[in-house]
Write an enzyme that holds these catalytic residues in place. Structure first.
Site, PDB file in Angstrom:
ATOM      1  N   ASN A   1      -5.827  12.531  12.282  1.00 22.70           N
ATOM      2  CA  ASN A   1      -7.275  12.302  12.337  1.00 22.70           C
ATOM      3  C   ASN A   1      -7.871  12.951  13.584  1.00 22.70           C
ATOM      4  O   ASN A   1      -7.157  13.369  14.490  1.00 22.70           O
ATOM      5  CB  ASN A   1      -7.568  10.800  12.407  1.00 22.70           C
ATOM      6  CG  ASN A   1      -7.236  10.074  11.130  1.00 22.70           C
ATOM      7  OD1 ASN A   1      -6.103  10.051  10.709  1.00 22.70           O
ATOM      8  ND2 ASN A   1      -8.233   9.464  10.522  1.00 22.70           N
TER       9      ASN A   1
ATOM     10  N   CYS B   1      -2.231  10.484   5.236  1.00 21.75           N
ATOM     11  CA  CYS B   1      -1.980   9.641   4.069  1.00 21.75           C
ATOM     12  C   CYS B   1      -0.692  10.104   3.380  1.00 21.75           C
ATOM     13  O   CYS B   1      -0.596  11.243   2.944  1.00 21.75           O
ATOM     14  CB  CYS B   1      -3.151   9.734   3.090  1.00 21.75           C
ATOM     15  SG  CYS B   1      -2.845   8.847   1.550  1.00 21.75           S
TER      16      CYS B   1
HETATM   17  N1  COA Z   1       1.480  -6.824   0.232  1.00 16.54           N
HETATM   18  C1  COA Z   1       2.825  -6.911   0.090  1.00 16.54           C
HETATM   19  N2  COA Z   1       3.473  -6.692  -1.055  1.00 16.54           N
HETATM   20  C2  COA Z   1       2.737  -6.354  -2.122  1.00 16.54           C
HETATM   21  C3  COA Z   1       1.343  -6.226  -2.056  1.00 16.54           C
HETATM   22  C4  COA Z   1       0.713  -6.477  -0.819  1.00 16.54           C
HETATM   23  N3  COA Z   1      -0.600  -6.349  -0.654  1.00 16.54           N
HETATM   24  N4  COA Z   1       0.891  -5.864  -3.256  1.00 16.54           N
HETATM   25  C5  COA Z   1       1.954  -5.763  -4.059  1.00 16.54           C
HETATM   26  N5  COA Z   1       3.070  -6.058  -3.377  1.00 16.54           N
HETATM   27  C6  COA Z   1       4.436  -6.030  -3.871  1.00 16.54           C
HETATM   28  C7  COA Z   1       4.634  -6.842  -5.117  1.00 16.54           C
HETATM   29  O1  COA Z   1       4.978  -8.154  -4.820  1.00 16.54           O
HETATM   30  C8  COA Z   1       5.775  -6.116  -5.797  1.00 16.54           C
HETATM   31  O2  COA Z   1       6.978  -6.452  -5.185  1.00 16.54           O
HETATM   32  P1  COA Z   1       8.328  -6.616  -6.034  1.00 16.54           P
HETATM   33  O3  COA Z   1       8.559  -5.278  -6.705  1.00 16.54           O
HETATM   34  O4  COA Z   1       9.360  -6.931  -5.009  1.00 16.54           O
HETATM   35  O5  COA Z   1       8.053  -7.688  -6.999  1.00 16.54           O
HETATM   36  C9  COA Z   1       5.477  -4.661  -5.463  1.00 16.54           C
HETATM   37  O6  COA Z   1       4.724  -4.689  -4.253  1.00 16.54           O
HETATM   38  C10 COA Z   1       4.714  -3.955  -6.527  1.00 16.54           C
HETATM   39  O7  COA Z   1       3.621  -4.762  -6.919  1.00 16.54           O
HETATM   40  P2  COA Z   1       2.538  -4.302  -8.004  1.00 16.54           P
HETATM   41  O8  COA Z   1       1.483  -5.332  -8.111  1.00 16.54           O
HETATM   42  O9  COA Z   1       3.240  -3.873  -9.256  1.00 16.54           O
HETATM   43  O10 COA Z   1       1.863  -3.111  -7.297  1.00 16.54           O
HETATM   44  P3  COA Z   1       2.036  -1.592  -7.576  1.00 16.54           P
HETATM   45  O11 COA Z   1       3.430  -1.139  -7.691  1.00 16.54           O
HETATM   46  O12 COA Z   1       1.089  -1.245  -8.659  1.00 16.54           O
HETATM   47  O13 COA Z   1       1.500  -1.027  -6.164  1.00 16.54           O
HETATM   48  C11 COA Z   1      -0.073  -1.281  -4.385  1.00 16.54           C
HETATM   49  C12 COA Z   1       0.150  -1.092  -5.853  1.00 16.54           C
HETATM   50  C13 COA Z   1      -1.552  -1.077  -4.165  1.00 16.54           C
HETATM   51  C14 COA Z   1       0.311  -2.653  -3.965  1.00 16.54           C
HETATM   52  C15 COA Z   1       0.760  -0.273  -3.580  1.00 16.54           C
HETATM   53  O14 COA Z   1       0.636   0.988  -4.170  1.00 16.54           O
HETATM   54  C16 COA Z   1       0.330  -0.196  -2.139  1.00 16.54           C
HETATM   55  O15 COA Z   1       0.509  -1.117  -1.353  1.00 16.54           O
HETATM   56  N6  COA Z   1      -0.238   0.929  -1.750  1.00 16.54           N
HETATM   57  C17 COA Z   1      -0.683   1.145  -0.383  1.00 16.54           C
HETATM   58  C18 COA Z   1      -1.262   2.476  -0.278  1.00 16.54           C
HETATM   59  C19 COA Z   1      -1.669   2.806   1.129  1.00 16.54           C
HETATM   60  O16 COA Z   1      -1.603   2.026   2.051  1.00 16.54           O
HETATM   61  N7  COA Z   1      -2.124   4.055   1.284  1.00 16.54           N
HETATM   62  C20 COA Z   1      -2.528   4.567   2.548  1.00 16.54           C
HETATM   63  C21 COA Z   1      -3.803   4.023   3.016  1.00 16.54           C
HETATM   64  S1  COA Z   1      -5.199   4.719   2.278  1.00 16.54           S
HETATM   65 ZN    ZN Z   2      -7.090   8.525   6.933  1.00 11.49          ZN
END
Ligand code: COA
Ligand code: ZN
Length: 300
Positions: free
Chosen positions: A245, A236
């Protein structure tokens, strides 16, 4: 023979820590090899913000092609929010998993949400897609990189909260690989005693070489499925210290020797793991790649 359900997460957990972008065709090829080995359930990708994990920016293509090319394999995707769920469903996914960390600080680091916000998002996803199977990965169950040990009481409260939203498929994740067998056995037993109608999977990172024993312990204590990662990839990006893993090929080898039925062709699985080692190796940013079995081969 006892049956063990193997869930392959390499295309998501494995690839998400790879810095160099793996072309979509390469991902689809590897997914196809894993499916052809007989693995019935594969996490093909995640629909996340490309700012959080750029590697997954081709999720729609990977998901739709995987489904098109291997219609009999159960493909699912990780989604952090409703937007991800919408994209996954548009790409053809019939099953998705959201992730909530048991520790509040890791939940914030990973998906930038409080527990309440995550549960609210899960509610919205369930309401928007009643026909889709929605599972939940509970991360940091066995320990958090920021907060340390987590309690079983807190875990049971989290299971209660997601169960109240109609979720029955729950995977207990050792995000940073700190679990040990007695803890895994205890957590599995407690979860099953309190939620006998739910299905619990296990997901162990192999930081301390305990992926095999912890995953087996979970199976022996009632886990419905085990998430593993071909070639031992994984990690992660938002959990300092997380490593790969439990390696699918090592685990399947052990299960078959121990009298468990996996339905997997070991030679084909090994071929896929070798391919990953040869083609994805060298692009990692600091975590281990377990190549023990691909090097050793299948002779025993
Ligand atoms: N798919 C694609 N883009 C996404 C999205 C999604 N599911 N969710 C949000 N976005 C984009 C938004 O459009 C925005 O884009 P912009 O800055 O160009 O306008 C940007 O991401 C931020 O959006 P926001 O709603 O403010 O989200 P955030 O900054 O609070 O981020 C998450 C939250 C959850 C979307 C982000 O942290 C994330 O994708 N995390 C993934 C974590 C992960 O995969 N971890 C490992 C696995 S456990
Ligand atoms: Zn994992």
């Amino acid at each position: 023979m006892r049956e063990a359900k193997i869930v392959e997460v390499c295309p998501r957990d494995g690839f998400q820590s790879v810095e160099r972008h793996i072309p979509a065709e390469e991902k689809i090829k590897i997914i196809g090899m894993l499916a052809d080995s007989g693995i019935k359930k594969i996490q093909a990708t995640s629909f996340v913000s490309p700012k959080a994990i750029a590697q997954m920016r081709d999720a729609s293509l990977v998901m739709s092609e995987a489904i098109k090319q291997r219609p009999h394999t159960r493909f699912f995707a990780l989604v952090p929010n409703l937007r991800g769920a919408e994209s996954a469903v548009a790409a053809g996914a019939k099953e998705i998993t959201t992730v909530i960390s048991l520790s509040k600080s890791h939940n914030m680091a990973n998906i930038r949400r409080t527990h309440e916000q995550s549960l609210e998002e899960l509610k919205r996803i369930r309401e928007s897609f009643p026909e889709i199977t929605v599972g939940v990965d509970i991360a940091t169950v066995f320990g958090c990189p920021f907060e340390g040990p987590q309690t079983v009481a807190e875990l049971l409260r989290m299971i209660e909260a997601v169960s109240a939203l109609g979720v029955r498929e729950i995977t207990l994740c050792d995000t940073i690989g700190v679990a040990y067998p007695k803890q895994v056995a205890n957590v599995m037993r407690e979860a099953l005693v309190h939620f006998p109608g739910s299905s619990f999977g296990i997901h162990i990172h192999d930081t301390r070489n305990m992926g095999m024993i912890n995953s087996l312990t979970a199976l022996e204590n009632g886990a419905e499925s085990v998430q593993v990662c071909a070639a031992g990839l994984g990690g992660c990006p938002f959990a300092p210290g997380a490593s790969g893993n439990t390696a699918t090929e090592d685990f399947v080898y052990m299960l078959e020797k121990e009298g468990w039925e996996t339905g997997i062709n070991f030679e084909k699985l090994l071929e896929a793991a070798r391919y990953i080692v040869q083609n994805i190796e060298g692009v990692f940013s600091g975590h281990q790649v377990n190549i023990t079995t691909p090097q050793a081969g299948s002779c025993c």
